[in-house]
Structure formats: structure tokens, C-alpha cells
Write a protein that holds these residues in place. Structure first.
Motif, PDB file in Angstrom:
ATOM      1  N   MET A   1       0.834  -1.182   0.000  1.00 16.01           N
ATOM      2  CA  MET A   1       0.000   0.000   0.000  1.00 16.01           C
ATOM      3  C   MET A   1       0.875   1.241   0.000  1.00 16.01           C
ATOM      4  SD  MET A   1      -3.069  -1.057   2.644  1.00 16.01           S
ATOM      5  CE  MET A   1      -2.001  -0.895   4.054  1.00 16.01           C
ATOM      6  N   GLN A   2       1.222   1.736   1.198  1.00 13.34           N
ATOM      7  CA  GLN A   2       2.041   2.930   1.308  1.00 13.34           C
ATOM      8  C   GLN A   2       3.427   2.708   0.714  1.00 13.34           C
ATOM      9  OE1 GLN A   2      -0.448   5.048   1.848  1.00 13.34           O
ATOM     10  NE2 GLN A   2       0.887   6.225   3.166  1.00 13.34           N
ATOM     11  N   CYS A   3       3.920   1.474   0.749  1.00 16.30           N
ATOM     12  CA  CYS A   3       5.244   1.195   0.179  1.00 16.30           C
ATOM     13  C   CYS A   3       5.247   1.470  -1.324  1.00 16.30           C
ATOM     14  CB  CYS A   3       5.639  -0.258   0.454  1.00 16.30           C
ATOM     15  SG  CYS A   3       5.861  -0.613   2.214  1.00 16.30           S
ATOM     16  N   CYS A   4       4.143   1.153  -2.014  1.00 11.57           N
ATOM     17  CA  CYS A   4       4.040   1.448  -3.446  1.00 11.57           C
ATOM     18  C   CYS A   4       4.118   2.948  -3.685  1.00 11.57           C
ATOM     19  CB  CYS A   4       2.723   0.901  -4.005  1.00 11.57           C
ATOM     20  SG  CYS A   4       2.653  -0.903  -4.106  1.00 11.57           S
ATOM     21  N   GLU A   5       3.411   3.713  -2.842  1.00  9.22           N
ATOM     22  CA  GLU A   5       3.428   5.155  -3.018  1.00  9.22           C
ATOM     23  C   GLU A   5       4.816   5.716  -2.733  1.00  9.22           C
ATOM     24  OE1 GLU A   5       0.252   7.264  -1.162  1.00  9.22           O
ATOM     25  OE2 GLU A   5      -1.183   5.654  -1.447  1.00  9.22           O
ATOM     26  N   GLU A   6       5.474   5.181  -1.713  1.00  3.62           N
ATOM     27  CA  GLU A   6       6.822   5.657  -1.372  1.00  3.62           C
ATOM     28  C   GLU A   6       7.787   5.390  -2.522  1.00  3.62           C
ATOM     29  OE1 GLU A   6       9.568   7.507   1.187  1.00  3.62           O
ATOM     30  OE2 GLU A   6       7.389   7.344   1.230  1.00  3.62           O
ATOM     31  N   ALA A   7       7.728   4.190  -3.106  1.00  3.95           N
ATOM     32  CA  ALA A   7       8.598   3.870  -4.237  1.00  3.95           C
ATOM     33  C   ALA A   7       8.300   4.771  -5.420  1.00  3.95           C
ATOM     34  CB  ALA A   7       8.398   2.403  -4.623  1.00  3.95           C
ATOM     35  N   GLN A   8       7.032   5.079  -5.642  1.00 10.84           N
ATOM     36  CA  GLN A   8       6.658   5.949  -6.759  1.00 10.84           C
ATOM     37  C   GLN A   8       7.264   7.328  -6.602  1.00 10.84           C
ATOM     38  OE1 GLN A   8       4.011   8.379  -5.937  1.00 10.84           O
ATOM     39  NE2 GLN A   8       3.932   9.350  -7.932  1.00 10.84           N
ATOM     40  N   ARG A   9       7.241   7.871  -5.392  1.00 10.30           N
ATOM     41  CA  ARG A   9       7.778   9.213  -5.192  1.00 10.30           C
ATOM     42  C   ARG A   9       9.291   9.242  -5.368  1.00 10.30           C
ATOM     43  NH1 ARG A   9       3.664   8.647  -1.248  1.00 10.30           N
ATOM     44  NH2 ARG A   9       1.921  10.062  -1.650  1.00 10.30           N
ATOM     45  N   LEU A  10       9.960   8.210  -4.897  1.00  8.38           N
ATOM     46  CA  LEU A  10      11.412   8.151  -5.077  1.00  8.38           C
ATOM     47  C   LEU A  10      11.777   8.011  -6.547  1.00  8.38           C
ATOM     48  CD1 LEU A  10      12.396   5.888  -2.052  1.00  8.38           C
ATOM     49  CD2 LEU A  10      12.847   8.329  -2.309  1.00  8.38           C
ATOM     50  N   LEU A  11      10.993   7.212  -7.303  1.00  7.20           N
ATOM     51  CA  LEU A  11      11.259   7.060  -8.728  1.00  7.20           C
ATOM     52  C   LEU A  11      11.031   8.375  -9.472  1.00  7.20           C
ATOM     53  CD1 LEU A  11       9.716   3.551  -9.463  1.00  7.20           C
ATOM     54  CD2 LEU A  11      12.126   4.197  -9.638  1.00  7.20           C
ATOM     55  N   MET A  12      10.032   9.126  -9.060  1.00  6.28           N
ATOM     56  CA  MET A  12       9.783  10.410  -9.701  1.00  6.28           C
ATOM     57  C   MET A  12      10.960  11.359  -9.504  1.00  6.28           C
ATOM     58  SD  MET A  12       5.771  11.393  -9.224  1.00  6.28           S
ATOM     59  CE  MET A  12       4.530  10.692 -10.305  1.00  6.28           C
ATOM     60  N   PHE A  13      11.659  11.203  -8.379  1.00  6.16           N
ATOM     61  CA  PHE A  13      12.823  12.052  -8.135  1.00  6.16           C
ATOM     62  C   PHE A  13      13.981  11.676  -9.050  1.00  6.16           C
ATOM     63  CE2 PHE A  13      16.892  12.532  -5.806  1.00  6.16           C
ATOM     64  CZ  PHE A  13      16.947  13.914  -5.785  1.00  6.16           C
ATOM     65  N   LEU A  95       7.749   8.596   4.476  1.00 10.90           N
ATOM     66  CA  LEU A  95       8.505   7.406   4.859  1.00 10.90           C
ATOM     67  C   LEU A  95       8.027   6.791   6.179  1.00 10.90           C
ATOM     68  CD1 LEU A  95      10.784   5.440   4.236  1.00 10.90           C
ATOM     69  CD2 LEU A  95      12.381   7.034   5.344  1.00 10.90           C
ATOM     70  N   PRO A  96       7.802   7.570   7.254  1.00  9.44           N
ATOM     71  CA  PRO A  96       7.327   6.951   8.510  1.00  9.44           C
ATOM     72  C   PRO A  96       5.996   6.211   8.340  1.00  9.44           C
ATOM     73  CG  PRO A  96       8.081   9.190   8.904  1.00  9.44           C
ATOM     74  CD  PRO A  96       8.029   9.011   7.420  1.00  9.44           C
ATOM     75  N   PHE A  97       5.097   6.740   7.513  1.00 12.24           N
ATOM     76  CA  PHE A  97       3.801   6.085   7.306  1.00 12.24           C
ATOM     77  C   PHE A  97       3.981   4.774   6.538  1.00 12.24           C
ATOM     78  CE2 PHE A  97       2.967  10.614   7.753  1.00 12.24           C
ATOM     79  CZ  PHE A  97       1.978  10.618   8.707  1.00 12.24           C
ATOM     80  N   ALA A  98       4.894   4.770   5.576  1.00 14.51           N
ATOM     81  CA  ALA A  98       5.146   3.545   4.823  1.00 14.51           C
ATOM     82  C   ALA A  98       5.718   2.467   5.738  1.00 14.51           C
ATOM     83  CB  ALA A  98       6.108   3.819   3.672  1.00 14.51           C
ATOM     84  N   PHE A 100       5.260   2.217   8.982  1.00 14.66           N
ATOM     85  CA  PHE A 100       4.191   1.762   9.877  1.00 14.66           C
ATOM     86  C   PHE A 100       3.285   0.755   9.186  1.00 14.66           C
ATOM     87  CE2 PHE A 100      -0.262   2.229  11.180  1.00 14.66           C
ATOM     88  CZ  PHE A 100      -0.167   1.810  12.499  1.00 14.66           C
ATOM     89  N   CYS A 101       2.900   1.046   7.935  1.00 13.52           N
ATOM     90  CA  CYS A 101       2.018   0.127   7.212  1.00 13.52           C
ATOM     91  C   CYS A 101       2.697  -1.212   6.945  1.00 13.52           C
ATOM     92  CB  CYS A 101       1.582   0.764   5.900  1.00 13.52           C
ATOM     93  SG  CYS A 101       0.440   2.149   6.106  1.00 13.52           S
ATOM     94  N   ALA A 102       4.037  -1.196   6.799  1.00 14.84           N
ATOM     95  CA  ALA A 102       4.762  -2.423   6.499  1.00 14.84           C
ATOM     96  C   ALA A 102       4.919  -3.311   7.727  1.00 14.84           C
ATOM     97  CB  ALA A 102       6.131  -2.092   5.910  1.00 14.84           C
ATOM     98  N   VAL A 103       5.069  -2.713   8.907  1.00 17.17           N
ATOM     99  CA  VAL A 103       5.367  -3.493  10.112  1.00 17.17           C
ATOM    100  C   VAL A 103       4.218  -3.496  11.113  1.00 17.17           C
ATOM    101  CG1 VAL A 103       7.822  -2.974   9.846  1.00 17.17           C
ATOM    102  CG2 VAL A 103       6.429  -1.543  11.346  1.00 17.17           C
ATOM    103  N   GLY A 104       3.159  -2.754  10.833  1.00 18.07           N
ATOM    104  CA  GLY A 104       2.045  -2.666  11.773  1.00 18.07           C
ATOM    105  C   GLY A 104       1.262  -3.960  11.873  1.00 18.07           C
TER     106      GLY A 104
END
Length: 391
Positions: A1-13, A95-98, A100-104
Motif C-alpha cells: 500500500m504505502q510502500c508502493c506510493e513511497e517507491a513511486q515518489r522516489l522514482l519520480m525524483f 517514509l514513517p507512514f510507509a 508503519f504500514c509495512a510493520v504494523g
């Protein structure tokens, strides 16, 4: 979920070019759909009966605030530091939200107890990837057929798609149209429209949730609020572009019109949750997201652009776009009529075996009066009874 969004933002950079940005933007949809599909039922399960709409409103106000804040911050950061830095800062903030979603902990949503032994039995029918995909598709189609049997849900999705289409067109073309009509600087128009959207988004979204809790959080009341808000939004947005002679006159009409539209967020999503069996709430929310994008804010900006190319009149084009809100209002009115006797599946959640004592003869929770309507509504006994086959 959030990990996909985090990867997308890093790729955009790191990437450049239209196609790479388009692909990354598609990836973020994976995170959005899964996150919203699970977060909304979780909030509905966790909130007190008297505050469910307000809790949903607090969650959904993040959407208008996020869009508008993106316009404002992007307009400030990109000229000073470059557009890549904007994506990098966004990735760092998320990043903190990603993490949390990964380890929550895993979610424990109501309704999953309705899955009987047939699910476990079906899970042994095949182990290959192709068989799993086939079963998944068959299961999704069966769930779609079940959702289609709930007319209140279907009408709510249709109305929300139309309403979202108007919002999407305004988000894309609103600043440009305002700049052309009132002779504004393009960058200044982005900031002014963004500021108005932030303010009206926060106040309007919370107002919709609070109003629904106050008048009685029933599906009928929620759809009545959506109907009234769509009509008010249509009238005020048409007035803002068609009748305002100056930007100072435009802003009050536009702000109140947007306030009315954002007040729809919590009630419409509440209906999507309450009008389907508990087990289907995540899937129902996912279908809602797909429909409002495919039938709403994806086609509406190019459609409005095409209309403007034919009319060459921003006042008229934006007014025609706003009139589609009257269609959304009519659909909500039809849904409100059907909701008078349609099943409210919160009753099933409140009377589920997990929530009741073994020797209790009462159906419903002690807090059931918290969502009794102030608007005229038939008694609960008039509702369509729940059947096991609905689940």
C-alpha cells in the motif's frame, strides 16, 4: 500500500520524462486503492456510533487538503529548488507512514466472520498461479454481482462519480479559467485557488460529517445531504463564473460552492460502507474508487478542455460543467427514496455473534439510538430483513 506510493515518489525524483512520470503516477494508484479500501471500514468499525460520520470526515478531509497543499507547495518549491525536490521531500515526509504500514499489526475488520468453511475448501482447489488467478477473477465477478443487487450502493457510486468528475475538472482547469476570466497571474491563480480549496476542504468535509451525525446518521439522511449540497454547489459555482464581474465578487460564490461540495465527502462514503454487507465493504470501497476515477476525474478534464475548444468561453464552459452537479443531485434523490426501506448493514454488525452475549435476546447495540434520524424516517421494522445469501 504505502510502500508502493513511497517507491513511486522516489522514482519520480530519479526519473525524467512524461512516460516515466505517467508510469509512476499509475503505481501510486495501487497504494491509494488498497489503503482507502481498508482504512474506511476500519474507521467505521472503530468509531463510536454517534461519531462515525465525523471520524470518516476527518479521514476524507485529507484528500482536498492534500491536493490543494500540493498546488501551493509545488508552486513554491519547484521554482526555487526544482520540481524533483518536491517529490523527494514528499517521499521523506511519507517514509514513517510507509514503515508503519509495512510493520504494523494486521487489520481485524468486522464481517470477516461471515466467511464460512467454503472459503477454506475452495482454497485447496488449485495451487498453480493460473488457477489462483482464475479463482480470484471468479470471486471478484461474484462480488460484483452481489454489489449490483444493492441499488442504494449503485446509485451512490453513480452520483459520486459525477460529483468527482466536476471536482476533477475544477481542480485541473479552475485556476487557468479563473486567470483568463479575471486576468490573474497564472502562478498567483494557483496559490489563490489552492488557498480557497484548503480552507473550504477542511471546513466543508468536517461540516458534512458533523451535520450527518446531528440529523441522524442514516443512509437516507446522508443521501439527502448529498442531494442538497450538489444543488447548492451547482447554483453557486454557476454564479461564480457566469455572474461575477470581478475576482472579489467571484471568491465568495466559489468558496461557498466548494464548501457545499466538500460536505458530500463523508456522507457519500458512509453510504458506500453502510449499504453493502460487512464482508464486502473493502471490495465495495475499491469499486467506488475505480468508478469515480474511470467515470469521473479521469475523463472530465479532457472533456472540459474539448468543450472549451468549441465554445472558446471559459465562463460558459465552467458553467456547463457545474450543471452536471444537478444530475448528481437527482441520482442522490433517487437513492434517498430507495434508502427508506433498504437494509442498513450496520444493524447486522451490531447484532453479530461476536458483539452479542450468548443468552441475549436483543438485536442491536445499546448505542443504536445514536444514529436514529431527526428527519422523518420509517421505523426499523420497515426495513428489508437481512438474509444470509446477501453476504
Amino acid at each position: 500500500m504505502q510502500c508502493c506510493e513511497e517507491a513511486q515518489r522516489l522514482l519520480m525524483f530519479t526519473l525524467a520524462g512524461y512516460h516515466s512520470l505517467l508510469i509512476c503516477r499509475m503505481v501510486v494508484g495501487l497504494g491509494e486503492a488498497s489503503f482507502v479500501s481498508l482504512a474506511s471500514p476500519l474507521i467505521d468499525d472503530s468509531a463510536p456510533p454517534a461519531s462515525k460520520s465525523r471520524w470518516l470526515a476527518t479521514f476524507y478531509l485529507c484528500i482536498p487538503v492534500g491536493y490543494a497543499a500540493g498546488y501551493i507547495l509545488g508552486g513554491i518549491i519547484a521554482p526555487a529548488l526544482g520540481w524533483r525536490v518536491a517529490f523527494l521531500l514528499e517521499a521523506a515526509a511519507m517514509l514513517p507512514f510507509a514503515v508503519f504500514c509495512a510493520v504494523g499489526p494486521a487489520l481485524d475488520l468486522r464481517g470477516k466472520q461471515h466467511h464460512t468453511g467454503s472459503v477454506e475448501a475452495n482454497s485447496t482447489l488449485g495451487t498453480s498461479f493460473g488457477e489462483k488467478v482464475q479463482r480470484g477473477v471468479a470471486s471478484a465477478l461474484a462480488d460484483l454481482k452481489t454489489l449490483a443487487k444493492h441499488p442504494v450502493y449503485v446509485l451512490n457510486v453513480a452520483a459520486t462519480a459525477v460529483y468527482t468528475g466536476v471536482l476533477g475538472a475544477y481542480a485541473y482547469w479552475g485556476p487557468k479559467a479563473g486567470a483568463k476570466v479575471f486576468t490573474l497571474n497564472p502562478e498567483g491563480a494557483d496559490l489563490k485557488f489552492g488557498a480557497v480549496t484548503v480552507a473550504t476542504g477542511v471546513v466543508g468535509t468536517i461540516l458534512g460529517g458533523v451535520t450527518l451525525d446531528r440529523v441522524g446518521s442514516t443512509m437516507r439522511n446522508a443521501l439527502i445531504i448529498c442531494c442538497i449540497s450538489n444543488v447548492l454547489g451547482a447554483v453557486l459555482l454557476v454564479a461564480s463564473f457566469a455572474a461575477a464581474s470581478s475576482f472579489a465578487m467571484f471568491v465568495p460564490y466559489f468558496a461557498v460552492g466548494q464548501l457545499a461540495l466538500f460536505s458530500i465527502q463523508a456522507p457519500s462514503n458512509a453510504v458506500a460502507l453502510w449499504s453493502v454487507p460487512p464482508l464486502l465493504r473493502p471490495f465495495g470501497m475499491a469499486i467506488l474508487i475505480i468508478c469515480i476515477h474511470l467515470g469521473g476525474d479521469v475523463p472530465s478534464p479532457p472533456a472540459l478542455g474539448w468543450l472549451q475548444s468549441k465554445l472558446d468561453n471559459w465562463r460558459l464552459s465552467m458553467s456547463v460543467c457545474s450543471l452536471f452537479l444537478l444530475l448528481a443531485a437527482a441520482i442522490c434523490a433517487a437513492g434517498a427514496v430507495l434508502a427508506r426501506r433498504g437494509p442498513d448493514y450496520r444493524d447486522e454488525q451490531q447484532s453479530s455473534p461476536d458483539d452479542a452475549t450468548p443468552d441475549s435476546d436483543e438485536v442491536g447495540s445499546p448505542d443504536e439510538s445514536a444514529h436514529l434520524p431527526l428527519l422523518t424516517e420509517p421505523q426499523t421494522s420497515g426495513r428489508t430483513p437481512l438474509h444470509s445469501e446477501d453476504v
